[in-house]
Design a protein around this motif. Sequence first.
Motif, PDB file in Angstrom:
ATOM      1  N   THR A   1      47.545   8.922 -25.225  1.00  0.00           N
ATOM      2  CA  THR A   1      47.030   8.857 -23.854  1.00  0.00           C
ATOM      3  C   THR A   1      46.683  10.245 -23.311  1.00  0.00           C
ATOM      4  O   THR A   1      45.881  10.350 -22.392  1.00  0.00           O
ATOM      5  CB  THR A   1      48.053   8.202 -22.914  1.00  0.00           C
ATOM      6  OG1 THR A   1      49.258   8.991 -22.926  1.00  0.00           O
ATOM      7  CG2 THR A   1      48.362   6.788 -23.338  1.00  0.00           C
TER       8      THR A   1
ATOM      9  N   LEU B   1      34.021   4.113 -15.711  1.00  0.00           N
ATOM     10  CA  LEU B   1      34.816   4.726 -16.759  1.00  0.00           C
ATOM     11  C   LEU B   1      34.217   4.342 -18.090  1.00  0.00           C
ATOM     12  O   LEU B   1      34.012   3.170 -18.374  1.00  0.00           O
ATOM     13  CB  LEU B   1      36.260   4.227 -16.657  1.00  0.00           C
ATOM     14  CG  LEU B   1      36.941   4.498 -15.329  1.00  0.00           C
ATOM     15  CD1 LEU B   1      38.281   3.796 -15.277  1.00  0.00           C
ATOM     16  CD2 LEU B   1      37.092   5.978 -15.095  1.00  0.00           C
TER      17      LEU B   1
ATOM     18  N   SER C   1      43.089  -0.197 -11.236  1.00  0.00           N
ATOM     19  CA  SER C   1      42.014  -1.150 -11.524  1.00  0.00           C
ATOM     20  C   SER C   1      42.413  -2.596 -11.264  1.00  0.00           C
ATOM     21  O   SER C   1      41.636  -3.499 -11.489  1.00  0.00           O
ATOM     22  CB  SER C   1      41.535  -1.005 -12.970  1.00  0.00           C
ATOM     23  OG  SER C   1      42.587  -1.327 -13.866  1.00  0.00           O
TER      24      SER C   1
ATOM     25  N   SER D   1      41.467   9.792 -19.852  1.00  0.00           N
ATOM     26  CA  SER D   1      42.932   9.849 -19.866  1.00  0.00           C
ATOM     27  C   SER D   1      43.552   9.794 -18.466  1.00  0.00           C
ATOM     28  O   SER D   1      44.769   9.634 -18.343  1.00  0.00           O
ATOM     29  CB  SER D   1      43.409  11.110 -20.588  1.00  0.00           C
ATOM     30  OG  SER D   1      42.804  12.253 -20.028  1.00  0.00           O
ATOM     31  N   SER D   2      42.731   9.873 -17.425  1.00  0.00           N
ATOM     32  CA  SER D   2      43.301   9.862 -16.077  1.00  0.00           C
ATOM     33  C   SER D   2      43.651   8.440 -15.643  1.00  0.00           C
ATOM     34  O   SER D   2      42.951   7.490 -15.969  1.00  0.00           O
ATOM     35  CB  SER D   2      42.306  10.480 -15.091  1.00  0.00           C
ATOM     36  OG  SER D   2      41.098   9.772 -15.098  1.00  0.00           O
ATOM     37  N   ASN D   3      44.739   8.312 -14.911  1.00  0.00           N
ATOM     38  CA  ASN D   3      45.199   7.020 -14.371  1.00  0.00           C
ATOM     39  C   ASN D   3      45.377   5.952 -15.438  1.00  0.00           C
ATOM     40  O   ASN D   3      45.238   4.765 -15.158  1.00  0.00           O
ATOM     41  CB  ASN D   3      44.235   6.499 -13.301  1.00  0.00           C
ATOM     42  CG  ASN D   3      44.107   7.457 -12.141  1.00  0.00           C
ATOM     43  OD1 ASN D   3      45.060   8.135 -11.769  1.00  0.00           O
ATOM     44  ND2 ASN D   3      42.926   7.526 -11.560  1.00  0.00           N
ATOM     45  N   PHE D   4      45.728   6.362 -16.649  1.00  0.00           N
ATOM     46  CA  PHE D   4      45.870   5.400 -17.737  1.00  0.00           C
ATOM     47  C   PHE D   4      47.007   4.432 -17.443  1.00  0.00           C
ATOM     48  O   PHE D   4      48.074   4.823 -16.975  1.00  0.00           O
ATOM     49  CB  PHE D   4      46.142   6.127 -19.055  1.00  0.00           C
ATOM     50  CG  PHE D   4      46.449   5.194 -20.183  1.00  0.00           C
ATOM     51  CD1 PHE D   4      47.767   4.834 -20.474  1.00  0.00           C
ATOM     52  CD2 PHE D   4      45.433   4.632 -20.930  1.00  0.00           C
ATOM     53  CE1 PHE D   4      48.057   3.952 -21.492  1.00  0.00           C
ATOM     54  CE2 PHE D   4      45.710   3.747 -21.957  1.00  0.00           C
ATOM     55  CZ  PHE D   4      47.029   3.408 -22.237  1.00  0.00           C
ATOM     56  N   TYR D   5      46.781   3.160 -17.786  1.00  0.00           N
ATOM     57  CA  TYR D   5      47.884   2.199 -17.720  1.00  0.00           C
ATOM     58  C   TYR D   5      48.066   1.439 -19.017  1.00  0.00           C
ATOM     59  O   TYR D   5      49.173   1.303 -19.504  1.00  0.00           O
ATOM     60  CB  TYR D   5      47.706   1.207 -16.557  1.00  0.00           C
ATOM     61  CG  TYR D   5      48.949   0.389 -16.361  1.00  0.00           C
ATOM     62  CD1 TYR D   5      49.072  -0.897 -16.886  1.00  0.00           C
ATOM     63  CD2 TYR D   5      50.046   0.923 -15.681  1.00  0.00           C
ATOM     64  CE1 TYR D   5      50.248  -1.620 -16.735  1.00  0.00           C
ATOM     65  CE2 TYR D   5      51.223   0.207 -15.525  1.00  0.00           C
ATOM     66  CZ  TYR D   5      51.309  -1.063 -16.061  1.00  0.00           C
ATOM     67  OH  TYR D   5      52.479  -1.767 -15.919  1.00  0.00           O
TER      68      TYR D   5
ATOM     69  N   THR E   1      43.408   0.917 -15.905  1.00  0.00           N
ATOM     70  CA  THR E   1      43.998   2.030 -15.161  1.00  0.00           C
ATOM     71  C   THR E   1      44.986   1.524 -14.131  1.00  0.00           C
ATOM     72  O   THR E   1      45.062   0.334 -13.843  1.00  0.00           O
ATOM     73  CB  THR E   1      42.914   2.863 -14.453  1.00  0.00           C
ATOM     74  OG1 THR E   1      42.243   2.019 -13.499  1.00  0.00           O
ATOM     75  CG2 THR E   1      41.908   3.414 -15.436  1.00  0.00           C
ATOM     76  N   THR E   2      45.726   2.460 -13.580  1.00  0.00           N
ATOM     77  CA  THR E   2      46.737   2.101 -12.585  1.00  0.00           C
ATOM     78  C   THR E   2      46.110   1.600 -11.298  1.00  0.00           C
ATOM     79  O   THR E   2      46.759   0.931 -10.510  1.00  0.00           O
ATOM     80  CB  THR E   2      47.625   3.309 -12.263  1.00  0.00           C
ATOM     81  OG1 THR E   2      46.793   4.418 -11.915  1.00  0.00           O
ATOM     82  CG2 THR E   2      48.490   3.669 -13.458  1.00  0.00           C
TER      83      THR E   2
END
Lengths: 113, 119
Positions: free
Chosen positions: A68, A2, A97, A27-31, A94-95
Amino acid sequence: ILNVEQSPQSLHVQEGDSTNFTCSFPSSNFYALHWYRWETAKSPEALFVMTLNGDEKKKGRISATLNTKEGYSYLYIKGSQPEDSATYLCAFGTTDSWGKLQFGAGTQVVVTP
Amino acid sequence: GAVVSQHPSRVICKSGTSVKIECRSLDFQATTMFWYRQFPKQSLMLMATSNEGSKATYEQGVEKDKFLINHASLTLSTLTVTSAHPEDSSFYICSASIRLAGKIYNEQFFGPGTRLTVL
Protein backbone atom coordinates in the motif's frame (compact mmCIF):
# COMPACT_ATOMS: atom_id res chain seq x y z
CA ILE A 1 -10.81 10.22 -10.81
CA LEU A 2 -8.53 7.64 -9.24
CA ASN A 3 -6.64 5.61 -11.82
CA VAL A 4 -6.14 1.92 -11.37
CA GLU A 5 -3.71 0.50 -13.89
CA GLN A 6 -3.27 -3.16 -14.73
CA SER A 7 -0.44 -4.58 -16.77
CA PRO A 8 -0.02 -6.29 -19.02
CA GLN A 9 -3.34 -5.94 -20.81
CA SER A 10 -3.08 -9.57 -21.92
CA LEU A 11 -0.70 -12.44 -21.75
CA HIS A 12 -0.38 -15.93 -23.13
CA VAL A 13 0.99 -18.65 -20.89
CA GLN A 14 1.97 -22.19 -21.65
CA GLU A 15 0.26 -24.80 -19.50
CA GLY A 16 2.41 -25.56 -16.48
CA ASP A 17 4.23 -22.24 -16.51
CA SER A 18 3.86 -19.71 -13.74
CA THR A 19 3.00 -16.09 -14.34
CA ASN A 20 2.25 -12.85 -12.56
CA PHE A 21 0.81 -9.46 -13.33
CA THR A 22 0.38 -6.12 -11.68
CA CYS A 23 -2.24 -3.75 -10.39
CA SER A 24 -1.14 -0.24 -9.45
CA PHE A 25 -3.30 2.25 -7.62
CA PRO A 26 -3.05 5.60 -5.81
CA SER A 27 -1.68 5.05 -2.31
CA SER A 28 -3.58 7.88 -0.62
CA ASN A 29 -6.67 7.07 1.48
CA PHE A 30 -6.23 3.37 0.76
CA TYR A 31 -8.73 1.01 2.34
CA ALA A 32 -8.99 -2.21 0.32
CA LEU A 33 -7.76 -3.91 -2.81
CA HIS A 34 -9.91 -6.57 -4.46
CA TRP A 35 -9.03 -9.14 -7.09
CA TYR A 36 -11.69 -10.77 -9.25
CA ARG A 37 -11.53 -13.52 -11.86
CA TRP A 38 -13.91 -13.05 -14.78
CA GLU A 39 -14.53 -15.89 -17.18
CA THR A 40 -16.37 -15.26 -20.43
CA ALA A 41 -20.17 -15.30 -20.08
CA LYS A 42 -19.97 -15.65 -16.30
CA SER A 43 -20.11 -13.32 -13.32
CA PRO A 44 -16.85 -11.88 -11.97
CA GLU A 45 -15.81 -14.08 -9.06
CA ALA A 46 -14.14 -12.59 -5.99
CA LEU A 47 -10.67 -13.99 -5.37
CA PHE A 48 -9.13 -11.84 -2.64
CA VAL A 49 -9.70 -8.76 -0.55
CA MET A 50 -6.60 -7.24 1.02
CA THR A 51 -6.48 -4.33 3.41
CA LEU A 52 -3.10 -4.34 5.14
CA ASN A 53 0.29 -3.41 3.73
CA GLY A 54 2.25 -6.61 3.26
CA ASP A 55 -0.87 -8.78 3.05
CA GLU A 56 -0.44 -12.02 1.18
CA LYS A 57 -3.42 -14.16 0.26
CA LYS A 58 -3.49 -17.58 -1.35
CA LYS A 59 -6.22 -19.66 -2.96
CA GLY A 60 -4.99 -22.89 -4.47
CA ARG A 61 -2.39 -22.03 -7.11
CA ILE A 62 -3.28 -18.33 -7.11
CA SER A 63 -1.79 -15.87 -4.67
CA ALA A 64 -1.61 -12.11 -4.28
CA THR A 65 0.53 -9.60 -2.46
CA LEU A 66 -0.15 -6.01 -1.47
CA ASN A 67 2.10 -2.97 -1.06
CA THR A 68 0.00 0.00 0.00
CA LYS A 69 2.95 2.35 0.50
CA GLU A 70 4.02 2.18 -3.13
CA GLY A 71 0.55 1.40 -4.46
CA TYR A 72 0.77 -1.97 -6.16
CA SER A 73 -0.46 -5.53 -5.91
CA TYR A 74 0.79 -8.61 -7.71
CA LEU A 75 -1.29 -11.63 -8.63
CA TYR A 76 0.60 -14.88 -9.17
CA ILE A 77 -0.57 -18.05 -10.88
CA LYS A 78 1.61 -21.07 -10.24
CA GLY A 79 1.60 -23.94 -12.72
CA SER A 80 -1.02 -22.38 -14.99
CA GLN A 81 -3.84 -24.59 -16.24
CA PRO A 82 -6.29 -23.97 -19.11
CA GLU A 83 -9.05 -23.37 -16.56
CA ASP A 84 -7.09 -20.35 -15.30
CA SER A 85 -7.87 -18.61 -18.60
CA ALA A 86 -9.90 -15.53 -17.66
CA THR A 87 -9.68 -11.80 -17.23
CA TYR A 88 -8.36 -10.81 -13.83
CA LEU A 89 -9.67 -7.52 -12.48
CA CYS A 90 -8.37 -5.53 -9.60
CA ALA A 91 -10.44 -2.91 -7.81
CA PHE A 92 -9.46 -0.32 -5.26
CA GLY A 93 -11.47 1.23 -2.46
CA THR A 94 -10.63 4.28 -0.39
CA THR A 95 -11.60 5.36 3.08
CA ASP A 96 -13.82 8.07 1.61
CA SER A 97 -15.43 6.15 -1.25
CA TRP A 98 -18.30 4.73 0.81
CA GLY A 99 -17.93 1.20 -0.46
CA LYS A 100 -17.48 2.16 -4.11
CA LEU A 101 -14.69 0.50 -6.04
CA GLN A 102 -12.51 1.80 -8.85
CA PHE A 103 -11.69 -0.96 -11.31
CA GLY A 104 -8.73 -1.54 -13.58
CA ALA A 105 -9.28 -2.66 -17.16
CA GLY A 106 -8.09 -6.16 -16.38
CA THR A 107 -5.38 -8.56 -17.49
CA GLN A 108 -6.61 -11.22 -19.90
CA VAL A 109 -4.81 -14.50 -19.34
CA VAL A 110 -4.89 -17.24 -21.95
CA VAL A 111 -3.37 -20.58 -20.96
CA THR A 112 -2.63 -22.87 -23.86
CA PRO A 113 -2.14 -26.63 -23.53
CA GLY B 1 -23.94 -18.53 -1.61
CA ALA B 2 -23.98 -14.86 -2.70
CA VAL B 3 -25.46 -15.44 -6.13
CA VAL B 4 -26.61 -12.50 -8.21
CA SER B 5 -28.70 -12.93 -11.34
CA GLN B 6 -29.21 -10.41 -14.10
CA HIS B 7 -31.78 -10.43 -16.87
CA PRO B 8 -31.83 -10.27 -19.76
CA SER B 9 -28.34 -11.40 -20.68
CA ARG B 10 -28.66 -9.90 -24.12
CA VAL B 11 -31.12 -7.45 -25.63
CA ILE B 12 -31.43 -5.82 -29.02
CA CYS B 13 -33.83 -2.93 -29.36
CA LYS B 14 -34.77 -0.17 -31.74
CA SER B 15 -33.67 3.39 -31.19
CA GLY B 16 -36.15 5.32 -29.07
CA THR B 17 -37.42 2.39 -27.06
CA SER B 18 -36.80 1.80 -23.35
CA VAL B 19 -35.09 -1.25 -21.95
CA LYS B 20 -35.31 -2.57 -18.39
CA ILE B 21 -32.55 -4.69 -16.85
CA GLU B 22 -33.14 -6.57 -13.60
CA CYS B 23 -30.56 -7.41 -10.98
CA ARG B 24 -31.51 -9.87 -8.22
CA SER B 25 -29.64 -11.18 -5.21
CA LEU B 26 -30.88 -14.77 -4.98
CA ASP B 27 -29.70 -15.95 -1.58
CA PHE B 28 -29.01 -12.82 0.42
CA GLN B 29 -30.46 -9.40 1.09
CA ALA B 30 -28.45 -6.66 -0.54
CA THR B 31 -28.39 -3.33 1.22
CA THR B 32 -26.60 -1.77 -1.71
CA MET B 33 -26.50 -2.49 -5.42
CA PHE B 34 -24.14 -0.96 -7.93
CA TRP B 35 -24.61 -0.50 -11.66
CA TYR B 36 -21.62 -0.45 -13.98
CA ARG B 37 -21.09 0.05 -17.67
CA GLN B 38 -18.21 -1.33 -19.68
CA PHE B 39 -17.00 -0.31 -23.12
CA PRO B 40 -14.70 -2.67 -25.07
CA LYS B 41 -11.19 -2.96 -23.64
CA GLN B 42 -12.06 -0.56 -20.83
CA SER B 43 -12.65 -0.95 -17.12
CA LEU B 44 -15.99 -1.24 -15.37
CA MET B 45 -17.26 2.30 -14.90
CA LEU B 46 -19.58 2.89 -11.97
CA MET B 47 -22.81 4.53 -13.07
CA ALA B 48 -24.76 4.66 -9.83
CA THR B 49 -25.12 3.31 -6.32
CA SER B 50 -28.54 2.12 -5.28
CA ASN B 51 -29.72 1.68 -1.69
CA GLU B 52 -32.98 -0.08 -0.93
CA GLY B 53 -35.82 2.32 -0.42
CA SER B 54 -33.93 5.46 -1.34
CA LYS B 55 -32.96 7.33 -4.47
CA ALA B 56 -29.93 6.17 -6.37
CA THR B 57 -26.72 8.19 -6.26
CA TYR B 58 -25.38 8.80 -9.74
CA GLU B 59 -21.77 9.29 -10.68
CA GLN B 60 -20.70 12.50 -12.36
CA GLY B 61 -21.62 12.55 -16.01
CA VAL B 62 -24.34 9.90 -15.79
CA GLU B 63 -27.77 11.21 -16.77
CA LYS B 64 -30.28 10.21 -14.12
CA ASP B 65 -33.23 10.80 -16.44
CA LYS B 66 -31.65 8.57 -19.04
CA PHE B 67 -30.72 5.72 -16.70
CA LEU B 68 -33.55 5.21 -14.22
CA ILE B 69 -32.69 3.05 -11.24
CA ASN B 70 -35.21 1.56 -8.86
CA HIS B 71 -34.30 -0.47 -5.78
CA ALA B 72 -37.68 -1.44 -4.44
CA SER B 73 -36.63 -4.38 -2.28
CA LEU B 74 -33.55 -5.87 -0.66
CA THR B 75 -33.26 -8.40 -3.47
CA LEU B 76 -34.13 -6.45 -6.62
CA SER B 77 -32.79 -3.42 -8.41
CA THR B 78 -33.71 -2.39 -11.95
CA LEU B 79 -31.97 -0.18 -14.47
CA THR B 80 -34.12 1.28 -17.24
CA VAL B 81 -32.40 2.81 -20.23
CA THR B 82 -34.96 5.30 -21.49
CA SER B 83 -35.27 6.31 -25.12
CA ALA B 84 -32.25 4.25 -26.00
CA HIS B 85 -29.92 5.35 -28.79
CA PRO B 86 -27.05 3.54 -30.51
CA GLU B 87 -24.52 5.28 -28.27
CA ASP B 88 -26.15 3.55 -25.29
CA SER B 89 -25.06 0.20 -26.71
CA SER B 90 -22.75 -1.27 -24.11
CA PHE B 91 -22.28 -3.99 -21.52
CA TYR B 92 -24.14 -3.28 -18.28
CA ILE B 93 -23.38 -5.21 -15.12
CA CYS B 94 -24.69 -4.99 -11.58
CA SER B 95 -23.29 -5.99 -8.23
CA ALA B 96 -24.87 -6.42 -4.83
CA SER B 97 -23.35 -6.04 -1.42
CA ILE B 98 -24.25 -6.33 2.24
CA ARG B 99 -23.37 -3.51 4.58
CA LEU B 100 -21.60 -4.96 7.59
CA ALA B 101 -21.26 -3.03 10.84
CA GLY B 102 -17.82 -1.51 11.34
CA LYS B 103 -16.69 -2.01 7.76
CA ILE B 104 -16.21 0.62 5.12
CA TYR B 105 -15.83 -1.78 2.24
CA ASN B 106 -18.32 -4.46 1.41
CA GLU B 107 -17.73 -7.46 -0.77
CA GLN B 108 -19.48 -6.94 -4.09
CA PHE B 109 -21.08 -9.92 -5.77
CA PHE B 110 -21.66 -9.55 -9.47
CA GLY B 111 -24.32 -10.57 -11.92
CA PRO B 112 -23.28 -11.93 -15.32
CA GLY B 113 -24.09 -8.71 -17.17
CA THR B 114 -26.36 -7.58 -19.99
CA ARG B 115 -25.23 -6.83 -23.52
CA LEU B 116 -27.40 -4.03 -24.91
CA THR B 117 -27.44 -3.31 -28.62
CA VAL B 118 -29.49 -0.39 -29.87
CA LEU B 119 -30.16 -0.35 -33.59
